[in-house]
Design an enzyme around this catalytic site. Structure first.
Site, PDB file in Angstrom:
ATOM      1  N   LEU A  64       0.839  -1.205   0.000  1.00  0.00           N
ATOM      2  CA  LEU A  64       0.000   0.000   0.000  1.00  0.00           C
ATOM      3  C   LEU A  64       0.872   1.252   0.000  1.00  0.00           C
ATOM      4  O   LEU A  64       2.076   1.184   0.280  1.00  0.00           O
ATOM      5  CB  LEU A  64      -0.906  -0.020   1.238  1.00  0.00           C
ATOM      6  CG  LEU A  64      -1.775  -1.280   1.397  1.00  0.00           C
ATOM      7  CD1 LEU A  64      -2.636  -1.173   2.647  1.00  0.00           C
ATOM      8  CD2 LEU A  64      -2.644  -1.508   0.174  1.00  0.00           C
ATOM      9  N   PRO A  65       0.270   2.426  -0.274  1.00  0.00           N
ATOM     10  CA  PRO A  65       1.099   3.631  -0.419  1.00  0.00           C
ATOM     11  C   PRO A  65       1.866   4.064   0.841  1.00  0.00           C
ATOM     12  O   PRO A  65       3.073   4.245   0.788  1.00  0.00           O
ATOM     13  CB  PRO A  65       0.090   4.713  -0.836  1.00  0.00           C
ATOM     14  CG  PRO A  65      -1.065   3.964  -1.425  1.00  0.00           C
ATOM     15  CD  PRO A  65      -1.131   2.661  -0.683  1.00  0.00           C
ATOM     16  N   THR A  98       6.325   0.888   1.909  1.00  0.00           N
ATOM     17  CA  THR A  98       7.333   1.708   2.607  1.00  0.00           C
ATOM     18  C   THR A  98       6.588   2.641   3.546  1.00  0.00           C
ATOM     19  O   THR A  98       5.864   3.537   3.088  1.00  0.00           O
ATOM     20  CB  THR A  98       8.161   2.536   1.605  1.00  0.00           C
ATOM     21  OG1 THR A  98       8.767   1.652   0.660  1.00  0.00           O
ATOM     22  CG2 THR A  98       9.253   3.319   2.328  1.00  0.00           C
ATOM     23  N   LYS A 173      15.209   0.906   4.353  1.00  0.00           N
ATOM     24  CA  LYS A 173      14.575   1.394   3.113  1.00  0.00           C
ATOM     25  C   LYS A 173      14.643   2.924   3.008  1.00  0.00           C
ATOM     26  O   LYS A 173      14.928   3.462   1.939  1.00  0.00           O
ATOM     27  CB  LYS A 173      13.120   0.904   3.096  1.00  0.00           C
ATOM     28  CG  LYS A 173      12.266   1.473   1.990  1.00  0.00           C
ATOM     29  CD  LYS A 173      12.673   1.003   0.616  1.00  0.00           C
ATOM     30  CE  LYS A 173      11.867   1.716  -0.447  1.00  0.00           C
ATOM     31  NZ  LYS A 173      12.383   1.493  -1.788  1.00  0.00           N
ATOM     32  N   LYS A 248       7.090  11.290   0.206  1.00  0.00           N
ATOM     33  CA  LYS A 248       6.720  10.597   1.451  1.00  0.00           C
ATOM     34  C   LYS A 248       7.956   9.961   2.091  1.00  0.00           C
ATOM     35  O   LYS A 248       8.213  10.127   3.286  1.00  0.00           O
ATOM     36  CB  LYS A 248       5.683   9.517   1.147  1.00  0.00           C
ATOM     37  CG  LYS A 248       5.396   8.586   2.316  1.00  0.00           C
ATOM     38  CD  LYS A 248       4.858   7.239   1.869  1.00  0.00           C
ATOM     39  CE  LYS A 248       5.804   6.494   0.964  1.00  0.00           C
ATOM     40  NZ  LYS A 248       5.619   5.077   0.813  1.00  0.00           N
TER      41      LYS A 248
HETATM   42  P1  NAD Z   1       0.551   2.717  -6.071  1.00  0.00           P
HETATM   43  O1  NAD Z   1      -0.027   3.998  -5.611  1.00  0.00           O
HETATM   44  O2  NAD Z   1       0.757   2.460  -7.533  1.00  0.00           O
HETATM   45  O3  NAD Z   1      -0.370   1.481  -5.537  1.00  0.00           O
HETATM   46  C1  NAD Z   1      -0.941   1.413  -4.273  1.00  0.00           C
HETATM   47  C2  NAD Z   1      -2.258   0.653  -4.405  1.00  0.00           C
HETATM   48  O4  NAD Z   1      -2.820   0.454  -3.104  1.00  0.00           O
HETATM   49  C3  NAD Z   1      -3.321   1.419  -5.219  1.00  0.00           C
HETATM   50  O5  NAD Z   1      -3.755   0.603  -6.303  1.00  0.00           O
HETATM   51  C4  NAD Z   1      -4.430   1.678  -4.209  1.00  0.00           C
HETATM   52  O6  NAD Z   1      -5.737   1.645  -4.778  1.00  0.00           O
HETATM   53  C5  NAD Z   1      -4.233   0.538  -3.224  1.00  0.00           C
HETATM   54  N1  NAD Z   1      -4.788   0.740  -1.897  1.00  0.00           N
HETATM   55  C6  NAD Z   1      -4.646   1.801  -1.058  1.00  0.00           C
HETATM   56  N2  NAD Z   1      -5.281   1.552   0.115  1.00  0.00           N
HETATM   57  C7  NAD Z   1      -5.836   0.330   0.014  1.00  0.00           C
HETATM   58  C8  NAD Z   1      -6.596  -0.488   0.899  1.00  0.00           C
HETATM   59  N3  NAD Z   1      -6.916  -0.087   2.130  1.00  0.00           N
HETATM   60  N4  NAD Z   1      -6.998  -1.694   0.459  1.00  0.00           N
HETATM   61  C9  NAD Z   1      -6.680  -2.136  -0.779  1.00  0.00           C
HETATM   62  N5  NAD Z   1      -5.946  -1.420  -1.658  1.00  0.00           N
HETATM   63  C10 NAD Z   1      -5.538  -0.201  -1.264  1.00  0.00           C
HETATM   64  O7  NAD Z   1       1.898   2.528  -5.255  1.00  0.00           O
HETATM   65  P2  NAD Z   1       3.162   1.628  -5.657  1.00  0.00           P
HETATM   66  O8  NAD Z   1       4.041   2.379  -6.578  1.00  0.00           O
HETATM   67  O9  NAD Z   1       2.679   0.258  -6.011  1.00  0.00           O
HETATM   68  O10 NAD Z   1       3.916   1.587  -4.236  1.00  0.00           O
HETATM   69  C11 NAD Z   1       3.439   0.800  -3.146  1.00  0.00           C
HETATM   70  C12 NAD Z   1       4.442   0.921  -2.015  1.00  0.00           C
HETATM   71  O11 NAD Z   1       5.718   0.460  -2.463  1.00  0.00           O
HETATM   72  C13 NAD Z   1       4.659   2.369  -1.517  1.00  0.00           C
HETATM   73  O12 NAD Z   1       4.819   2.353  -0.128  1.00  0.00           O
HETATM   74  C14 NAD Z   1       5.928   2.787  -2.222  1.00  0.00           C
HETATM   75  O13 NAD Z   1       6.624   3.791  -1.495  1.00  0.00           O
HETATM   76  C15 NAD Z   1       6.688   1.476  -2.285  1.00  0.00           C
HETATM   77  N6  NAD Z   1       7.642   1.337  -3.391  1.00  0.00           N
HETATM   78  C16 NAD Z   1       7.320   1.731  -4.663  1.00  0.00           C
HETATM   79  C17 NAD Z   1       8.270   1.583  -5.688  1.00  0.00           C
HETATM   80  C18 NAD Z   1       7.966   1.993  -7.112  1.00  0.00           C
HETATM   81  O14 NAD Z   1       8.905   2.027  -7.919  1.00  0.00           O
HETATM   82  N7  NAD Z   1       6.718   2.303  -7.462  1.00  0.00           N
HETATM   83  C19 NAD Z   1       9.506   1.019  -5.419  1.00  0.00           C
HETATM   84  C20 NAD Z   1       9.789   0.591  -4.132  1.00  0.00           C
HETATM   85  C21 NAD Z   1       8.849   0.764  -3.126  1.00  0.00           C
END
Ligand code: NAD
Length: 298
Positions: A64-65, A98, A173, A248
């Site tokens: 999740l975000p 994260t 991280k 964030k």
């Molecule tokens: P994103 O915003 O693309 O996806 C997050 C998903 O979570 C969304 O589809 C949203 O609808 C869903 N969501 C939110 N609350 C929810 C809930 N209560 N129940 C069900 N679904 C829910 O984010 P992302 O890029 O996939 O990143 C996710 C995590 O990974 C973050 O913490 C980010 O910091 C970390 N991260 C991202 C990357 C990257 O390159 N994108 C790399 C490493 C780490």
């Protein structure tokens, strides 16, 4: 194995697909109907709710975000019960989001009180790593719980590190992402300077990649459009790792630095630069679009 996967975003979607391809029985859920539809079309099992996804699951994974989403999901709030109420004792929970180390510890303690094991396992490697199954996992929690998680993590990643006790994965991280945020700005500055002097960005990128300025952005994630076909920069900065997610993480690093009285001057400046970039309307673009802050608009 029966796995519940919650959060099918840029990272979670491809991670869940890799578990399915490895033969696991995945039941996934996302609040976004669009995300559920997209992965249902790719053959992923979709649950009607988070509670439905965890019914009968041996492992629950969340991607999740931010902290508020993870805390809200597992602990509930505003009269709504948390998901921990629906997860059976003995289940293993892996949170790969994260988030703040303190939130990870709080949720892990609440899980332990219900006989549920939980580890924090944030990742590095970007969406490319999520698709290829080559992520790096930084794990916080009990060693025995990591060993239970390992066969599942191995289907999504190539490197698995035990950083320490609960929350330690999150600390590792934010240190990594503070460095990444800083080096993406530095790489952007260097490329913009070269281009302002008439250099071809592809040639300059290759020179720096093979010289002492070489870094991960130049290897895999060049911020200049057209230099690297696979990078978000060449796709109008769509997908990838959002500017607001980087903002964030830099905020988490600064909160942590304040708590332990660490000096992180470049991390603080980087947070302000990504904040300015977000305020300019670029929060949803990939973080490598920070190049726009330092490059003359064409
Ligand atoms: P994103 O915003 O693309 O996806 C997050 C998903 O979570 C969304 O589809 C949203 O609808 C869903 N969501 C939110 N609350 C929810 C809930 N209560 N129940 C069900 N679904 C829910 O984010 P992302 O890029 O996939 O990143 C996710 C995590 O990974 C973050 O913490 C980010 O910091 C970390 N991260 C991202 C990357 C990257 O390159 N994108 C790399 C490493 C780490």
């Amino acid at each position: 194995m029966k796995i519940a996967f919650i959060g099918l975003g840029n990272m979670g979607g491809p991670m869940a697909m890799n578990l399915k391809k490895a033969g696991h029985e995945v039941k996934a859920f996302d609040l976004s109907a669009e995300a559920c539809k997209k992965y249902a079309a790719e053959g992923l099992g979709i649950a009607s709710s988070a509670a439905d996804s965890v019914a009968g699951a041996e492992v629950v994974i969340s991607m999740l975000p931010a902290s508020a989403h993870v805390e809200g999901l597992f602990l509930g709030g505003a009269g709504k019960p948390g998901l921990l109420e629906s997860i059976a004792a003995g289940t293993l929970v892996i949170d790969s989001s994260t988030i703040a180390a303190a939130t990870s510890r709080k949720v892990a303690e609440a899980a332990a009180a219900k006989g549920i094991a939980m580890i924090d396992a944030p990742v590095s490697g970007g969406t490319g790593g999520a698709i290829a199954g080559t992520l790096t996992f930084m794990v916080g929690g009990e060693a025995r719980d990591l060993e239970r998680a390992r066969p599942v993590l191995e289907k999504m990643g190539a490197n698995i590190f035990h950083a320490g006790a609960a929350g330690a994965g999150q600390t590792a991280k934010i240190c990594n992402n503070m460095l990444l945020g800083i080096l993406m700005i530095g790489t952007s500055e260097a490329l913009a300077l070269g281009v302002a002097n008439g250099l071809d960005p592809k040639v300059l990128s290759e020179i720096m990649r093979r010289s002492s300025g070489g870094n991960w952005a130049l290897e895999k994630y060049n911020p200049m459009p057209g230099v690297m076909d696979t990078a978000p920069a060449s796709k109008n900065y769509a997908g990838g790792f959002g500017t607001d997610l980087m903002l964030k993480d830099l905020g988490l690093a600064q909160e942590n630095a304040t708590a332990v009285r660490a000096a992180t001057p470049l991390g603080g400046l980087a947070r302000s630069l990504y904040a300015a970039h977000s305020l300019a309307g670029h929060g949803a673009l990939d973080f490598s679009s920070v190049l726009k802050l330092v490059q003359k608009a064409s």
